[in-house]
Design an enzyme around this catalytic site. Structure first.
Site, PDB file in Angstrom:
ATOM      1  N   LYS A  47      28.956  74.756  47.535  1.00 36.32           N
ATOM      2  CA  LYS A  47      28.493  75.926  48.284  1.00 36.32           C
ATOM      3  C   LYS A  47      28.391  77.167  47.404  1.00 36.32           C
ATOM      4  O   LYS A  47      27.495  77.982  47.599  1.00 36.32           O
ATOM      5  CB  LYS A  47      29.402  76.202  49.473  1.00 36.32           C
ATOM      6  CG  LYS A  47      30.802  76.659  49.155  1.00 36.32           C
ATOM      7  CD  LYS A  47      31.595  76.878  50.428  1.00 36.32           C
ATOM      8  CE  LYS A  47      33.037  77.268  50.148  1.00 36.32           C
ATOM      9  NZ  LYS A  47      33.168  78.556  49.476  1.00 36.32           N
ATOM     10  N   ASP A  74      30.414  84.105  52.908  1.00 37.81           N
ATOM     11  CA  ASP A  74      31.082  82.858  52.545  1.00 37.81           C
ATOM     12  C   ASP A  74      32.304  82.661  53.444  1.00 37.81           C
ATOM     13  O   ASP A  74      32.849  83.614  53.998  1.00 37.81           O
ATOM     14  CB  ASP A  74      31.513  82.927  51.075  1.00 37.81           C
ATOM     15  CG  ASP A  74      31.934  81.570  50.549  1.00 37.81           C
ATOM     16  OD1 ASP A  74      31.655  80.557  51.214  1.00 37.81           O
ATOM     17  OD2 ASP A  74      32.546  81.530  49.459  1.00 37.81           O
TER      18      ASP A  74
END
Length: 734
Positions: free
Chosen positions: A32, A219
């Site tokens: 990610k 995030d």
């Protein structure tokens, strides 16, 4: 650079998405950070988005710094105009830029947990709330939750302060907010709630930030709380170019107010959201992923995905069932020595995890005896030491002379002949004459009930702080520290102290001077405010030196976002992990299972799981049971060693199973329930009035023996009928 060659299909699709809301469900180890990095680079390179129009928010300074470095490498040029920040750093930046709109100065202080506890205790005293009635920790936790819900003191008083406890909390909350404002200070919760207040009260500022941050990336979205959700929603409302990255299976911070529904309901908030799942894992072996999925699939509140990998099958997971916590630690050490002598794995590639900080004591003790080097995450950090807190208090007062809490800490350190009674009189004098606390020191001549020597000392302290405050913006940081040390005689104070820790305290103060000099090096405009902000917002993980050749010891909560070749997951006993208190909380077992999933997926190559037949608790050995999470792992990928498990009866651990109807708060990591040594039968009988920290007052309907415990049925005034364990429910007799 052709980034398409560096990514899988789903990653590349996420990178190339331009406008509109985007939800990236990124499983553990699925790359990610790479996706966020290249997405930002792609926005700039292919879509000509200006760097100042991009905001990226994550949860640790370490992650933010890593992202900055990766983007700079990908873009190939300076990226300082991109704002990559933690939530609290973002809020702090907004407050410093517009502090005067909310009645603060730009040099406001940020109170850490220790400061907040001192403040709340002071407010409890002023509000006549005894710590025998309510624990400061419980009040702090409740006020933090109230702030997270963006409820003001007046709103709480009008709408929620109905019973005695709520009214007491209301008084403390109101006083603490007044004192924070008077001290020109904020706590961690304020760093989110105050910017929201700023934006709501000032439409011009809100519009400016919306125009500035046209593209927003968040995030670890599964870990945001209500106030963080509100702040980001306000900023993203105009352009709606919001990209959130997260994993509902790794939501483990509910005790901090994190709300998993934020990620589960993202598509409700943004009907046109594009959803991309990243399910290819690049970190772990097939065996480790199989174990992780076997555990997490038992949760109902999840989006649903299964990680896969092209990595090797890898070794089986080794499960050790040992006699006690001492043998557990010695088994870990034995395996460490075996591995470093036979395999190409270093100490820094190994980690030992535990559910609560209290478990580290035995592990540390055995590591020291065996000569195994280790680094402890979550212990007493450098910036939490007494002498460093003293020096930081001096720095904060020099930066913000209105910070009364910090003044009180250092006004007689080193000793100046200013007693606590004198400070109390001075505070009353300041209040009566509507004077700032520091200014009251200068005018203490008018106070007949204070000795001349104390007045002289206070005037001297006042003059020193004022002179340093006036010079702070033109004086190098290390010079500020040098003047404090010289002007106060602080090092000499400890050099004259005969205690064994005095020498270490002197060395630590000198190290702080070095830290300030290091911070200042290479920065054109390093300020005292900036340094204090960095220290205040530093997390335990930010302080982790990953290059140090030593085994890492840490709680699982602290391990989030990290990875190691070899992981030892200790304390896998029912009641320890899952934690006994969480078994009583609605949704608690699912969060504990997510925590187990996080622990398992930190391992790259090898995972050990440890459980013990018995453990010493409060001086007494108690029998346990193997954690249910171990039993959820397929037998074919487990290698069992040590003792054979004793056959258990159907009786549940302490009578608390996942299907029992309990609603008791789960503690923060590192805390344990308080046990009452009085026999349970003598404590509670039918008809007894009791009080619970969360459920309030109630009456015992039934009390039944349950193994070495007592199962109690209580009728609560507000929450109906509940069945609880006498040992862990924390009930108090009224």
């Amino acid at each position: 650079m052709d980034i398409k060659q560096l990514m899988n299909k789903q990653q590349y699709e996420a990178v190339c998405h331009k406008d509109g809301p985007l939800l990236i469900l990124a499983g553990a180890g699925s790359g990610k950070t790479r996706v966020i990095t290249y997405r930002i680079a792609h926005l700039m390179a292919e879509y000509n988005v200006q760097p100042e129009n991009i905001l990226a928010v994550t949860f640790t300074n370490k992650a933010a710094q890593e992202m900055k470095e990766r983007i700079k490498k990908a873009v190939g040029k300076d990226t300082n105009r991109i704002l990559i920040s933690t939530f609290h750093s973002l809020g702090c930046r907004m407050l410093r830029a517009h502090a005067e709109r909310l009645g603060y100065t730009k040099s406001f202080s940020i109170y850490d947990e220790d400061d907040r506890e001192r403040l709340i205790k002071e407010c409890m005293h002023d509000a006549k709330v005894s710590d025998k009635e309510m624990r400061p920790y419980d009040i702090i936790k409740r006020i933090s939750s109230i702030k997270n819900e963006l409820i003001s003191p007046k709103q709480f008083e009008d709408l929620y302060a109905e019973d005695y406890e709520s009214k007491a909390i209301s008084r403390v909350y109101t006083l603490s907010e007044l004192k924070l404002a008077k001290n020109n200070a904020v706590d961690f919760d304020d760093l989110i709630s105050k910017p929201i207040e700023l934006l709501k009260k000032n439409p011009d500022i809100l519009e400016a930030y919306r125009e500035k941050f046209k593209y927003i990336l968040i995030d670890e979205y599964q870990d945001i709380n209500n106030s963080q959700y509100t702040l980001i929603s306000m900023l993203a409302e105009k352009y709606r170019n919001i990209c959130v990255v997260g994993d509902d299976d790794q939501s483990i911070y509910r005790f901090r107010g994190a709300d998993i529904t934020n990620i589960l309901e993202f598509e409700e908030d943004y009907k046109d959201a594009k959803v991309i799942r990243l399910e290819q894992n690049y970190r772990s072996t097939k065996t480790i992923l199989k174990a992780a999925h076997a555990v997490i699939k038992n949760n109902e509140g999840r989006k649903g995905k299964e990680l896969w990998t092209e990595n090797d099958i890898g070794e089986k997971i080794t499960f050790y069932y040992v006699d006690d916590e001492i043998m557990e630690s010695e088994t870990v050490i034995k395996e460490i020595f075996r591995v470093i002598n036979t395999q190409d794995i270093k100490l820094k590639d190994m980690a030992v995890f535990y559910r609560t900080n209290a478990q580290s004591r035995v592990i540390e003790d055995r590591f020291r005896r065996a000569g195994v080097r280790y680094k402890l995450v979550g212990g007493l950090s450098f910036y939490a030491r007494l002498e460093i807190k003293d020096m930081l208090a001096y720095l904060r007062v020099i930066s913000n002379p209105r910070d009364v809490m910090s003044i009180k800490r250092i006004v007689n350190v080193p000793p100046r002949g200013i007693s606590d009674a004198t400070v109390d009189r001075l505070e009353a004098f300041a209040f009566q004459n509507d004077l700032p606390f520091l200014e009251a020191m200068e005018k203490s001549e008018a106070m007949p009930d204070i000795k001349v020597a104390a007045k002289t000392a206070m005037k001297s302290f006042h003059d020193f702080i004022v002179s340093m405050h006036m010079a702070k913006d033109t004086t190098p940081l290390k010079e500020i520290m040098a003047r404090i040390i010289t002007g106060t005689g602080y090092i000499g104070y400890w050099e004259d102290d005969p205690s064994p820790k005095a020498k270490d305290r002197v060395e630590n103060v000198k190290e702080l001077v070095s830290a300030m000099a290091e911070y200042e090096d290479g920065k054109k405009d390093a300020t005292l405010d900036d340094f204090l902000q960095q220290v205040a917002l530093m997390s335990e993980v930010d302080k982790l030196d990953e290059s140090a050749e030593a085994v890492t010891l840490m709680t699982i909560h602290s391990a989030k976002g990290l990875e190691f070749d070899m992981v030892f997951l200790t304390g896998m006993d029912e009641g320890i992990f899952p934690h006994k208190n969480c078994l009583e909380e609605q949704g608690g077992i699912e969060e504990e299972r997510r925590l187990a999933y996080v622990a398992i997926t930190r391992a790259r190559k090898k995972l050990y799981i440890m459980s013990a037949v018995s453990r010493r608790q409060f001086g007494t050995k108690k029998m346990g049971a193997i954690s249910r999470f171990v039993n959820e792992i397929p037998e074919e990928i487990l290698e069992r060693k040590g003792r054979l498990p004793i056959k258990r009866t159907e009786e549940k651990y302490y009578g608390n199973g996942p299907d029992d109807e309990h609603e008791v708060s789960c503690p923060a990591p590192g805390t344990d329930a308080v046990y009452n040594d009085e026999p349970a039968e003598a404590q509670f009988i039918p008809g007894q009035k009791v009080k619970h920290a969360k459920l309030g007052q109630g009456t015992i309907l039934k009390a039944e023996p349950y193994g070495d415990d007592l199962k109690i049925t209580v009728l609560f005034r507000s929450g109906g009928k509940k069945t609880l364990s006498a040992k862990i429910a924390g009930l108090e007799k009224i």
